[in-house]
Scaffold this motif. Structure first.
Motif, PDB file in Angstrom:
ATOM      1  N   THR A   1       0.850  -1.184   0.000  1.00  0.00           N
ATOM      2  CA  THR A   1       0.000   0.000   0.000  1.00  0.00           C
ATOM      3  C   THR A   1       0.888   1.237   0.000  1.00  0.00           C
ATOM      4  OG1 THR A   1      -1.591  -1.229   1.304  1.00  0.00           O
ATOM      5  CG2 THR A   1      -1.903   1.135   1.178  1.00  0.00           C
ATOM      6  N   TYR A   2       0.683   2.096  -0.994  1.00  0.00           N
ATOM      7  CA  TYR A   2       1.402   3.360  -1.027  1.00  0.00           C
ATOM      8  C   TYR A   2       0.546   4.440  -0.387  1.00  0.00           C
ATOM      9  CZ  TYR A   2       4.510   1.530  -4.704  1.00  0.00           C
ATOM     10  OH  TYR A   2       5.411   0.828  -5.424  1.00  0.00           O
ATOM     11  N   PHE A   3       1.233   5.456   0.141  1.00  0.00           N
ATOM     12  CA  PHE A   3       0.483   6.635   0.564  1.00  0.00           C
ATOM     13  C   PHE A   3       0.661   7.711  -0.491  1.00  0.00           C
ATOM     14  CE2 PHE A   3       0.125  10.720   2.863  1.00  0.00           C
ATOM     15  CZ  PHE A   3      -1.224  10.605   3.191  1.00  0.00           C
TER      16      PHE A   3
ATOM     17  N   THR B   1      -3.661   0.868  -2.811  1.00  0.00           N
ATOM     18  CA  THR B   1      -3.164  -0.504  -2.732  1.00  0.00           C
ATOM     19  C   THR B   1      -2.762  -0.964  -4.118  1.00  0.00           C
ATOM     20  OG1 THR B   1      -4.611  -0.906  -0.877  1.00  0.00           O
ATOM     21  CG2 THR B   1      -3.678  -2.825  -1.964  1.00  0.00           C
ATOM     22  N   ALA B   2      -1.465  -1.110  -4.312  1.00  0.00           N
ATOM     23  CA  ALA B   2      -0.949  -1.466  -5.632  1.00  0.00           C
ATOM     24  C   ALA B   2      -0.892  -2.978  -5.815  1.00  0.00           C
ATOM     25  CB  ALA B   2       0.431  -0.860  -5.833  1.00  0.00           C
ATOM     26  N   VAL B   3      -0.631  -3.698  -4.734  1.00  0.00           N
ATOM     27  CA  VAL B   3      -0.550  -5.161  -4.785  1.00  0.00           C
ATOM     28  C   VAL B   3      -1.341  -5.715  -3.614  1.00  0.00           C
ATOM     29  CG1 VAL B   3       0.981  -7.155  -4.619  1.00  0.00           C
ATOM     30  CG2 VAL B   3       1.738  -5.119  -5.850  1.00  0.00           C
TER      31      VAL B   3
ATOM     32  N   GLY C   1       0.210  -8.053 -17.468  1.00  0.00           N
ATOM     33  CA  GLY C   1      -0.929  -7.309 -16.951  1.00  0.00           C
ATOM     34  C   GLY C   1      -0.899  -5.916 -17.536  1.00  0.00           C
ATOM     35  N   PRO C   2      -2.042  -5.249 -17.498  1.00  0.00           N
ATOM     36  CA  PRO C   2      -2.104  -3.905 -18.064  1.00  0.00           C
ATOM     37  C   PRO C   2      -1.292  -2.915 -17.247  1.00  0.00           C
ATOM     38  CG  PRO C   2      -4.151  -4.436 -16.941  1.00  0.00           C
ATOM     39  CD  PRO C   2      -3.333  -5.678 -16.946  1.00  0.00           C
ATOM     40  N   SER C   3      -1.053  -1.771 -17.835  1.00  0.00           N
ATOM     41  CA  SER C   3      -0.249  -0.748 -17.168  1.00  0.00           C
ATOM     42  C   SER C   3      -0.874  -0.349 -15.835  1.00  0.00           C
ATOM     43  CB  SER C   3      -0.151   0.471 -18.082  1.00  0.00           C
ATOM     44  OG  SER C   3       0.613   1.466 -17.462  1.00  0.00           O
ATOM     45  N   GLY C   4      -0.048  -0.254 -14.808  1.00  0.00           N
ATOM     46  CA  GLY C   4      -0.524   0.194 -13.502  1.00  0.00           C
ATOM     47  C   GLY C   4      -1.115  -0.895 -12.642  1.00  0.00           C
ATOM     48  N   CYS C   5      -0.960  -2.171 -13.055  1.00  0.00           N
ATOM     49  CA  CYS C   5      -1.584  -3.240 -12.280  1.00  0.00           C
ATOM     50  C   CYS C   5      -0.695  -3.731 -11.147  1.00  0.00           C
ATOM     51  CB  CYS C   5      -1.965  -4.407 -13.188  1.00  0.00           C
ATOM     52  SG  CYS C   5      -0.545  -5.313 -13.807  1.00  0.00           S
ATOM     53  N   GLY C   6       0.520  -3.167 -11.041  1.00  0.00           N
ATOM     54  CA  GLY C   6       1.354  -3.516  -9.901  1.00  0.00           C
ATOM     55  C   GLY C   6       2.539  -4.414 -10.205  1.00  0.00           C
ATOM     56  N   LYS C   7       2.873  -4.587 -11.483  1.00  0.00           N
ATOM     57  CA  LYS C   7       3.965  -5.496 -11.860  1.00  0.00           C
ATOM     58  C   LYS C   7       5.305  -5.021 -11.302  1.00  0.00           C
ATOM     59  CE  LYS C   7       3.235  -4.889 -16.313  1.00  0.00           C
ATOM     60  NZ  LYS C   7       2.090  -3.969 -16.420  1.00  0.00           N
ATOM     61  N   THR C   8       5.601  -3.752 -11.575  1.00  0.00           N
ATOM     62  CA  THR C   8       6.884  -3.219 -11.109  1.00  0.00           C
ATOM     63  C   THR C   8       6.959  -3.234  -9.587  1.00  0.00           C
ATOM     64  OG1 THR C   8       7.083  -1.840 -13.053  1.00  0.00           O
ATOM     65  CG2 THR C   8       8.366  -1.184 -11.140  1.00  0.00           C
ATOM     66  N   THR C   9       5.836  -2.956  -8.959  1.00  0.00           N
ATOM     67  CA  THR C   9       5.816  -2.959  -7.490  1.00  0.00           C
ATOM     68  C   THR C   9       6.203  -4.339  -6.954  1.00  0.00           C
ATOM     69  OG1 THR C   9       4.071  -1.299  -7.584  1.00  0.00           O
ATOM     70  CG2 THR C   9       4.400  -2.415  -5.494  1.00  0.00           C
ATOM     71  N   ILE C  10       5.629  -5.386  -7.546  1.00  0.00           N
ATOM     72  CA  ILE C  10       5.969  -6.745  -7.100  1.00  0.00           C
ATOM     73  C   ILE C  10       7.455  -7.008  -7.286  1.00  0.00           C
ATOM     74  CG2 ILE C  10       5.671  -9.196  -7.620  1.00  0.00           C
ATOM     75  CD1 ILE C  10       2.797  -8.697  -8.230  1.00  0.00           C
TER      76      ILE C  10
ATOM     77  N   ASP D   1      12.382  -6.633 -15.503  1.00  0.00           N
ATOM     78  CA  ASP D   1      11.224  -5.738 -15.594  1.00  0.00           C
ATOM     79  C   ASP D   1      11.153  -5.101 -16.975  1.00  0.00           C
ATOM     80  OD1 ASP D   1       9.098  -4.107 -15.197  1.00  0.00           O
ATOM     81  OD2 ASP D   1      10.018  -2.858 -13.656  1.00  0.00           O
ATOM     82  N   GLU D   2      10.314  -5.649 -17.821  1.00  0.00           N
ATOM     83  CA  GLU D   2      10.140  -5.147 -19.189  1.00  0.00           C
ATOM     84  C   GLU D   2      11.461  -4.758 -19.842  1.00  0.00           C
ATOM     85  OE1 GLU D   2       6.864  -2.744 -19.999  1.00  0.00           O
ATOM     86  OE2 GLU D   2       5.837  -3.121 -18.102  1.00  0.00           O
ATOM     87  N   PRO D   3      12.428  -5.679 -19.860  1.00  0.00           N
ATOM     88  CA  PRO D   3      13.755  -5.284 -20.333  1.00  0.00           C
ATOM     89  C   PRO D   3      13.778  -4.953 -21.823  1.00  0.00           C
ATOM     90  CG  PRO D   3      13.663  -7.644 -20.018  1.00  0.00           C
ATOM     91  CD  PRO D   3      12.378  -7.098 -19.490  1.00  0.00           C
TER      92      PRO D   3
HETATM   93  N1  ATP Z   1       5.854   5.447  -5.224  1.00  0.00           N
HETATM   94  C1  ATP Z   1       4.522   5.356  -5.429  1.00  0.00           C
HETATM   95  N2  ATP Z   1       3.670   6.127  -4.730  1.00  0.00           N
HETATM   96  C2  ATP Z   1       2.343   6.039  -4.917  1.00  0.00           C
HETATM   97  N3  ATP Z   1       1.768   5.202  -5.793  1.00  0.00           N
HETATM   98  C3  ATP Z   1       2.548   4.408  -6.532  1.00  0.00           C
HETATM   99  C4  ATP Z   1       3.979   4.449  -6.389  1.00  0.00           C
HETATM  100  N4  ATP Z   1       4.514   3.549  -7.268  1.00  0.00           N
HETATM  101  C5  ATP Z   1       3.469   2.997  -7.913  1.00  0.00           C
HETATM  102  N5  ATP Z   1       2.299   3.501  -7.480  1.00  0.00           N
HETATM  103  C6  ATP Z   1       0.960   3.091  -7.937  1.00  0.00           C
HETATM  104  O1  ATP Z   1       0.852   1.711  -7.806  1.00  0.00           O
HETATM  105  C7  ATP Z   1       0.190   1.144  -8.927  1.00  0.00           C
HETATM  106  C8  ATP Z   1       1.053   0.070  -9.566  1.00  0.00           C
HETATM  107  O2  ATP Z   1       2.228   0.638 -10.107  1.00  0.00           O
HETATM  108  P1  ATP Z   1       3.342  -0.208 -10.874  1.00  0.00           P
HETATM  109  O3  ATP Z   1       4.438   0.712 -11.233  1.00  0.00           O
HETATM  110  O4  ATP Z   1       3.698  -1.388 -10.061  1.00  0.00           O
HETATM  111  O5  ATP Z   1       2.547  -0.641 -12.190  1.00  0.00           O
HETATM  112  P2  ATP Z   1       3.057  -1.505 -13.442  1.00  0.00           P
HETATM  113  O6  ATP Z   1       2.172  -2.676 -13.536  1.00  0.00           O
HETATM  114  O7  ATP Z   1       4.510  -1.734 -13.360  1.00  0.00           O
HETATM  115  O8  ATP Z   1       2.707  -0.522 -14.652  1.00  0.00           O
HETATM  116  P3  ATP Z   1       3.529  -0.302 -16.015  1.00  0.00           P
HETATM  117  O9  ATP Z   1       3.155  -1.429 -16.911  1.00  0.00           O
HETATM  118  O10 ATP Z   1       2.953   0.997 -16.512  1.00  0.00           O
HETATM  119  O11 ATP Z   1       4.953  -0.235 -15.687  1.00  0.00           O
HETATM  120  C9  ATP Z   1      -0.123   2.296  -9.862  1.00  0.00           C
HETATM  121  O12 ATP Z   1      -1.473   2.661  -9.671  1.00  0.00           O
HETATM  122  C10 ATP Z   1       0.767   3.402  -9.416  1.00  0.00           C
HETATM  123  O13 ATP Z   1       0.138   4.649  -9.597  1.00  0.00           O
END
Ligand code: ATP
Ligand code: MG
Lengths: 259, 252, 283
Positions: free
Chosen positions: B12-14, B23-25, B42-51, B161-163
């Motif tokens: 969860t990000y603030f 909540t990203a993941v 997964g589509p953009s913003g679904c939390g892949k990079t966060t994981i 990560d999407e290399p």
């Molecule tokens: N540092 C942060 N602070 C607040 N919210 C964040 C932060 N990093 C990511 N998020 C949010 O968390 C969600 C997931 O982000 P993430 O970067 O993991 O997506 P992604 O699946 O990698 O997208 P993409 O395919 O565009 O790279 C998004 O809604 C994003 O706005």
């Protein structure tokens, strides 16, 4: 919410400076420092009040600021049009670049001796030094700015129907603006130092003079007060004039990252 | 090469601007077995990079645990190699020095680490460019160096990560084929992140579809190896699987 | 370099006019020896200066001609004054710069890397930077008298701040991914500093050095004028007292050339060797 965080920011900025002040008080008392070597905060405060009351501070600050403002304004007004004109042709700018680099290297303090010979001690010589400090650097940077605008931008403007004048005002001037601002910033930095140095040497009013005369009488409290005034004035110039100028151009356009 | 296990992972990000928690993941569990190649789409913003950042140890999870070879992850470490989308090569080091960086950090003497680096540079097909700086390479070459650098450190798992997202289409296909070749030779455990369905199906043994921070479905890819684009592009099984994954991603 | 080949193509140019032919010759010359390009523009300037001086527009005592200046140059060299003063100035500048960097770089790294250090030190750094070097001269004169310590202090002070500012900027501008890459390849704190942060900040540090030198040597000139017992600044100001414009002009020319050499033979090549090859700086 906004105001609160602003106040908090200001407080956290002031805290280390307050710490410094406390350190000053403690050190001066603990080691019983001779006031002819370094004054206590009380003495400096006293000097500040006195110079405020008898109007000397206002006179010195007024004289210094007037010189800087006049010299800088004149220099920018002449340098920018000249720089743009010179930068329009590649051959001309190639030819002039070394000359302007040379003279911008000399800018400021190195002109003090000859300026005082030509104009005598006083207002004229000091404004000349400041003019020099700003003029060559701003002209050089403008020249550089105009000549590094990508050809494609000029071509794009031309193919969209821009004439000579429109190219100048819509492409060349805004394109060179970041460089111009950088030039003003650097030039003003040199000018401010040049001012203080010139005032120590070549006049009988102004902040530099105030400091230098105080030295003759070992009035360290006046010197330290003068240094603080010089520092505060520069911070004000920087925050109220230079930083907004830079924010409005360079940073906004993403040409450099913010510090 | 060792296995990777994720249990009930949440983040969860603030968001300070909106003054709200995002909540990203959410409660993601996942297993990557030793020597397995798993892709997350997964589509953009679904939390892949966060994981991926949590597995790499760049950011702490809000809840859940991450185990590499049975040990819990605390911060970044050489047991997990990372290949970045931005390639993240050190601009002041040559290709050789970049690839030798991991071995250098392990304290190997120069001849040894250069030998290792040359081996992996050769594996990436870049022996001719060993003494160039990253700035002097094409985008595709930079990514190959990134892969070589991560592998030369013998990590337990390789996180990507999407290399290949920012190279052109032709180069991307070549890089994908090379990655499967290298994977078959060395058998690293790989977790690969992408938003490109074709890429995921082409590369992986198993594709995990992610949606709004949750695992939507896992699909086994039973295509034969070695995989080559000119064969697979006409392959019915490949088309069916891709279609299946695409449906899921678009419904996400 | 630009279009040199096109313009220099002989038949068209030489056939057109002698002026174009001369231009083409100049372009070919500067393509072979780029140094010429930065020298030739001074020819008309010196010529103009000479003409104005000879024409007697200004009194000779106020406006010496090039031969006057070169005569003085030769005689000051023969007397050994100029070499000695030049050496004094350069040594002061070098020592001050080295010390300024030795303080500025670690301080910049500290402030750039630790947010606690940043909070505690940054306002103080800003404040002292604003006071500016030359304003320190009066109190330094009280503390240390007219001498080397005062001058060195001023130069160190001047060089230090641009180095600090740019080191902080440099550290901040190292991309997060590079730091992460190093960490996930097993780098510890120290390796992160030496292998990533320092080289990443290097182009900025160089810029800081360049700016610092620009301010520092102006401070040196001012200090030599005000404090001076020797040095180019002293030479000029002493000449001012004696009313000898020739020596002032000579001093200015020497200063200009000196800086030109430092900037284009030392600083610019270092910058090229680092930032440009790495693709960190453009131009
Ligand atoms: N540092 C942060 N602070 C607040 N919210 C964040 C932060 N990093 C990511 N998020 C949010 O968390 C969600 C997931 O982000 P993430 O970067 O993991 O997506 P992604 O699946 O990698 O997208 P993409 O395919 O565009 O790279 C998004 O809604 C994003 O706005
Ligand atoms: Mg992402």
């Amino acid at each position: 919410m906004r105001a609160l965080s602003l106040i908090f920011g200001a407080a956290s900025f002031a805290a280390p400076l307050l710490g410094l002040l406390v350190l000053w008080v403690v050190v001066v008392h603990a080691f019983d420092v001779n006031p002819r070597v370094f004054p206590g905060p009380g003495a400096v405060g006293h000097a500040a009040l006195e110079s405020l009351r008898d109007g000397t501070l206002a006179a010195h600050v007024g004289a210094s600021l007037a010189r800087v403002a006049l010299g800088t304004a004149l220099a920018v007004l002449v340098a920018v049009p000249l720089g743009v004109a010179m930068g329009v042709s590649q051959a001309v700018s190639d030819f002039l670049t070394p000359l302007f680099r040379f003279f911008s290297v000399l800018a400021g303090i190195a002109w003090i001796p000859i300026a005082t010979l030509w104009f005598g001690y006083g207002f004229g010589a000091i404004v000349f030094v400041i003019f020099n400090a700003v003029f060559f650097i701003v002209a050089y940077n403008t020249l550089l700015g105009v000549s590094t605008i990508p050809k494609s931008l000029r071509h794009a403007a031309a193919s969209l129907g821009a004439g000579r004048w429109a190219t100048l005002t819509e492409v060349l001037l805004p394109g060179a603006l970041p460089n111009i601002v950088t030039g003003i910033r650097t030039g003003l930095g040199f000018a401010w130092r040049g001012l203080i140095a010139a005032e120590m040497i070549a006049t009988n009013v102004g902040l530099g003079y105030m400091l230098f005369v105080a030295r003759d009488f070992y009035r360290t409290e006046v010197i330290v007060f003068g240094m603080i005034v010089i520092g505060l004035l520069w911070l004000l110039i920087d925050r109220l004039f230079l930083a907004p100028l830079e924010r409005a151009t360079i940073e906004r356009w993403g040409l450099v990252r913010a510090a | 090469m060792k296995s990777l296990a994720i249990r009930n992972l949440s983040k969860t990000y603030f968001d300070a601007y909106a003054a709200a928690h995002v909540t990203a993941v959410r409660d993601v569990s996942l297993e990557v077995k030793e020597g397995e190649f798993v892709a997350i789409v997964g589509p953009s913003g679904c939390g892949k990079t966060t994981i991926l950042n949590m597995i790499a140890g760049f950011i702490p999870p809000s809840a859940g645990e991450i185990l590499v070879d049975g040990r819990a992850v605390k911060g970044p470490g050489p047991d997990r190699g990372v290949v970045f989308q931005s390639h993240a090569l050190f601009p002041w080091k040559t290709v050789l020095e970049n690839v030798a960086f991991g071995p250098k950090m392990r304290g190997l003497p120069r001849p040894e680490r250069e030998a290792i680096a040359r081996e992996y540079i050769a594996l990436a097909g870049l022996s001719h460019a060993a003494d160039r700086y990253p700035n002097e390479l094409s985008g595709g070459m930079q990514q190959r160096v990134g892969v070589a650098r991560a592998l030369a450190n013998h990590p337990d798992v390789l996180l990507m990560d999407e290399p290949f997202a920012s190279v052109d289409a032709q180069t991307r296909m070549t890089l994908q084929e090379e990655l499967t070749r290298i994977w078959q030779e060395r058998r690293p455990t790989i977790l690969f992140i992408t938003h490109d369905v074709g890429e995921a199906v082409f590369l992986a043994d198993r594709v995990v579809v992610l949606s709004k921070g949750r695992v939507l479905k896992e699909i086994d890819i039973d295509l034969p190896r070695p995989r080559r684009w000119d064969a697979l592009i006409e392959d019915d099984r490949f088309k069916t699987l891709s279609g299946q994954v695409l449906q899921l991603v678009r419904s996400a | 370099m630009r279009e040199a080949a096109d313009i220099a193509s002989p038949p068209a140019a030489s056939a057109a006019s002698p002026l174009l032919a001369a231009w083409s010759w100049y372009v070919r010359l500067t393509a072979r020896w780029p140094a010429v390009r930065s020298l030739v523009p001074f020819v008309p300037v010196v010529a103009l200066w000479w003409i104005v001086a000879e024409a007697g527009v200004f009194p000779r005592a106020f406006f010496p001609s090039p031969p006057d200046v070169s005569r003085t140059f030769v005689s000051l060299i023969e007397k050994g004054i100029l070499p000695e003063y030049l050496e004094d100035s350069v040594v002061r500048l070098l020592v001050g710069t080295a010390a300024g960097m030795a303080i500025g770089i670690p301080l910049g790294l500290l402030v750039g890397l630790s947010s606690r250090a940043y909070k505690a030190l940054w306002p103080i750094v800003l404040f002292f930077q604003a006071i500016g070097d030359i304003a320190w001269l009066p109190i330094l004169l009280i503390w240390f008298g007219f001498g080397l310590t005062t001058m060195t202090f001023v130069i160190v002070y001047t060089v230090m701040f641009p180095v600090i500012f740019n080191t902080v900027l440099g550290v901040r501008s190292v991309p997060t991914d590079l730091r992460r890459a190093a960490l996930s390849l097993g780098a510890g704190r120290f390796a992160l500093l030496t292998e990533v942060m320092l080289p990443g900040a290097l182009p900025n540090i160089m810029t800081g050095l360049r700016n610092g030198l620009g301010y520092g040597w102006r401070a040196l000139i001012a200090a030599e004028m005000i404090v001076g017992t020797s040095g180019i600044g002293f030479l000029m100001f002493d000449a001012r007292r004696a009313g000898s414009v020739v020596e002032i002009v000579l001093g200015m020319i020497v200063l200009g050339i000196l800086w030109y050499i430092v900037d284009s033979w030392i600083l610019a090549p270092i910058e090229r060797a680092t930032g440009q090859r790495w693709g960190l700086t453009t131009r």
